[in-house]
Design an enzyme around this catalytic site. Sequence first.
Site, PDB file in Angstrom:
ATOM      1  N   GLU A  61      -0.663 -10.355   5.099  1.00 46.13           N
ATOM      2  CA  GLU A  61      -1.549  -9.662   4.156  1.00 46.13           C
ATOM      3  C   GLU A  61      -2.080 -10.583   3.080  1.00 46.13           C
ATOM      4  O   GLU A  61      -3.259 -10.551   2.756  1.00 46.13           O
ATOM      5  CB  GLU A  61      -0.816  -8.503   3.472  1.00 46.13           C
ATOM      6  CG  GLU A  61      -0.808  -7.204   4.236  1.00 46.13           C
ATOM      7  CD  GLU A  61       0.174  -7.235   5.372  1.00 46.13           C
ATOM      8  OE1 GLU A  61       0.987  -8.169   5.402  1.00 46.13           O
ATOM      9  OE2 GLU A  61       0.127  -6.346   6.217  1.00 46.13           O
ATOM     10  N   HIS A  68       7.212   3.213   2.982  1.00 43.50           N
ATOM     11  CA  HIS A  68       5.908   3.469   3.587  1.00 43.50           C
ATOM     12  C   HIS A  68       5.202   4.648   2.969  1.00 43.50           C
ATOM     13  O   HIS A  68       4.234   5.145   3.537  1.00 43.50           O
ATOM     14  CB  HIS A  68       6.078   3.758   5.088  1.00 43.50           C
ATOM     15  CG  HIS A  68       6.305   2.544   5.911  1.00 43.50           C
ATOM     16  ND1 HIS A  68       7.482   1.848   5.901  1.00 43.50           N
ATOM     17  CD2 HIS A  68       5.492   1.885   6.767  1.00 43.50           C
ATOM     18  CE1 HIS A  68       7.390   0.822   6.724  1.00 43.50           C
ATOM     19  NE2 HIS A  68       6.197   0.814   7.264  1.00 43.50           N
TER      20      HIS A  68
END
Lengths: 485, 370
Positions: free
Chosen positions: B93, B162
Site C-alpha cells: 500500500e 477490518h
Amino acid sequence: MIKPGQPPQCFSRPSVLSSLSLSNPPPSQKKDKKKMSSPILSGAKILQTLPINSNAGGSASDPPKPLSDPLLLLKSKSSLFRSSPKLRRFSSYSPCRSFSSSSSSSSAVFAVSSDVVKEEKKKPKLSTSVSDLLITKEEALELYEDMVLGRAFEDMCAQMYYRGKMFGFVHLYNGQEAVSTGFIKLLKKEDCVVSTYRDHVHALSKGVPARAVISELFGKTTGCCRGQGGSMHMFSSDHNLLGGFAFIGEGIPVATGAAFTSKYRREVLKKADYNSVTLAFFGDGTCNNGQFFECLNMAALWKLPIVFVVENNLWAIGMSHLRATSDPEIWKKGPAFGMPGVHVDGMDVLKVREVAREAISRARRGDGPTLVECETYRFRGHSLADPDELRDPAEKARYAARDPITALKKYILDKKLGTEAELKAIEKRIDEVVEDAVEFADESPLPPRSQLLENVFADPKGFGIGPDGKYRCEDPKFTEGTAHV
Amino acid sequence: MSGIVRNKISAFSVQSLQRVGPYALSLRGYSSGAKEMTVRDALNSALDEEMSADPKVFLMGEEVGEYQGAYKVSKGLLEKYGPDRVIDTPVTEAGFAGIGVGAAFYGLKPIVEFMTFNFSMQAIDHIINSAAKSNYMSAGQISVPIVFRGPNGAAAGVAAQHSQCYAAWYGSCPGLKVLAPYLADDARGLLKAVIRDPDPVVFLENELLYSESFPVSSEVLDSSFCLRIGKAKIEKEGTDVTITAYSKMVGHALKAAETLSKEGINAEVINLHSIRPLDRQTINASVRKTNRLVTVEEGFPQHGVGAEICASIVEQSFNYLDAPAERIAGADVPMPYAANLERMALPQVEDIVRATKRACYRSEPRAATA
C-alpha cells in the site's frame, strides 16, 4: 593527506584510471590486481566490527560473468557498463567487499559493475591528452560553478540560521555536492528530481534560482513555494523538482510514480518522444525502510525510467549505517530486485557523472531502473540543531581531505582546463549571487494574512459552502476570517 | 436483506427490471421509467465512463485487474482498457499509494483502490503528507488530482482490524476532500465528480452496500451526471428532528424515520454525502427548522463526525436547540467478532429510534454508553 597505498576510507577503491580521476593513488597499486582487492580499511574505525573477506583471488579466479541482472541475462545486449571501459575501476569491488566467506558467490552477485567489462585495462594511461579527459572545459567549469554554488549557499544558510533569519529544521549538504552536481547536471528540463529534506542543493542544481530558495528559507512570499513549504519542502513545477519530503522514504514512491507517468505518457498516451527520467535521492537510513524495497520491486517489475541514488553518508542523524543495517552494502540490494546495483565514490564528481550518464541513458532507453550507491559524507551535522558529537573527528578529517570541490579544482588546474584566475572569478561570481539572494530575501515581504488559506485546494470550492449558502471561497471576507473555516 | 429504499421524494415505482449493467448505458435512451442499479454497478459505470473520457485516468490497486476487483467493482475494466490502465499492484500500500501520488504530481489522474480503508493505514503517510499537503506546500504549483477509494467501515464478521471507519480521521485533514455515498446515484455522481476533481479525494464506499439496489433515473445514467462535492442531501423532509448520517447509516436512519413516523415524530434525514467539506449550512438550516439533532455514524465516538456536527450546531445554531444533541456512534471498542457482539457494537435502527425519542423528550432509558 592521503598516504600512498592506503586510500583514505572504507569503501573506496583506487581507480584504475587514476589519471582520469581526481584521486591519484600511486601507479604500483593500479597495476597489481591483487593489491586492488586488498582491504583498504585498516584505518577506518567504523569497520572494525566487520569481517572482511580480503581474498584477493576472488576476482581473478572467477570468469567474467555476463550481466547479473536477470532481466538482461536473457538478452545479449550491452549491459550498463559494458560499453564503457573506463568503468573497470569498479571491478574489484564486489569480491572483497563481500562479507560472505565464499568469494565465488559474492562475485556472482551482482553489481553489474563487477566482471561485466570484458576488457582488461592493465596499464592505465598516464598521459593527459584531450581524448583521455572525461569532460570538456565548459563542462568542467559548469560543474565547478554548480558545486561552489551549493557550498557557498549552504554556508550562507548556516550563517543566516545562527543570526536568526532562518528557523526550524535546516539540513545542509556540505560535502555531498558531487552527487547532486554529478547527477543533476546531466538532466534535461523535463526530467524530474525528488529529494529529501536535504534538498537545497538539489533545487539549485536543477535550476531553481538561489533567490527563490533563500527567500523560501526565510519564509518570505517570494520564495519558490511562497514561504509555505520551507527548507524541507522545496517544490518547483517549472524545474520539475517534485519535492522536498520530510519523511525518509516518502519521496521514493513519489519518484517512482513520476517515472510511471513518464512511461504511461509514452506508451498509453502515445507521446512517442516523451522519455523523461526521474532521479530519486535519499540516504543510507532510508535503505532500511519498507517503501524503498517496495519501490525497487515495482520499478524493476514495470521497468520504470528511474534512477535510485543513495547518498550514503554513513550516518542517519546519530545512527551509524553499520549499526543499523544487516548488510551495509546498499548497491547489493539492487540485483536482489532485478536491477543493476552500482557503487561509486561520491566525493569524486567525475566518477559520479560517468555512472550517472550510464544510469540515466539506461533509463531513457527503457531498460529500467538502476540503484546507484554514492559513498559520500556530510561535513556538517545532520541539521543545524545537531551537535554532531558521535562522529569521530578523524573520520571527518579524512573526508574533509577528499572535499569534492578542492578535488575538482585540482583536476581542472592539473589538466589545464582552466586557470586559477577563472576559478577565482567563478567563486567571486557565486559569492555575489549568494549575497544578492540574501539581500533580495531580506527585502522581500512576509506572506500576507490572506495567504494563510490559499493553496489548500487546487479548487478552493473544497472549502465547502458557507452559512449563507454560497461557496466559502467566494466570500470576500473569507481569508480575513477566523480559524473556523 | 432488503435493498430497496422507498424514497418518498421520488415517484418511481419499483419494478423488477433487469439490473442496469455497466455496458447497458446505451440503453439509457429507451426507457424513462425507473431502472435499478446496484451500488457496485453504479461505481463500475462511473469508473468506466471517466476512464473512457480521459486517457490520463487509470486505476491501480490490489486485484483490480484480473480478479475483476476484490469486490468486483472494477469488473470488465481490464478487458476494456488493458493492463496499462488497470494495474494490478503487489501488496504494498505505501508503495503504490505513493506511486499514485507521484503520478498525480507529474500529470496523470490516478484512482488508487484500497482493498479496504483499513489497509490505507499503511499508506496514510502518502495520503496525508504527500497528497493532501502538497498543493499547499508547493504554493499551488503541484496539485494532486488523485482519488483514493475503497470500502470503509464494518462489514459482516470481519473483526477488529477490518472494520474501522476512517471518515473522522481523513475528515480532519486540510487539503483532502472526503466523501461517502449511500445511494447508487450518490455513488455514481460523486465518483464521477471526484475523478474530475483536481484535488486529492478519499472516497469511502461500504462493502455491505455494494449489492444493494436503488432506483436510478435516466438523468443519473447520463454520462455527464455529476453531483456537487460539499453539498448534503435531504433524503427525507421532516419537521420534528434532524437526523444526519452518511453511508450505510443513512439506510438505518431512513428506516428509523419510518418507525418514528408511526409514533408521530416526523424526522428529517440528511445524507451528508460529504464529510469534508462538511455541509454545515444544510445541517444548520435543518436544525434551525426542527430544533433537534441526532447524528448517526458507524465509527468510533470520540472525535468523530458526529462530534464535529454537534460542535458546529453549538457554534452556529445554539439558540435554536430545544434539546441536547444526541450522538449515535459505534461502540467505543475494537470491533468484536461474535455476531451478537458485533450487532451491539454498531448502531442499529432501534438505537436511532431510541435516541430520537430522547431528543424529543419522549423519555426512553439510555442504552449503555461506553
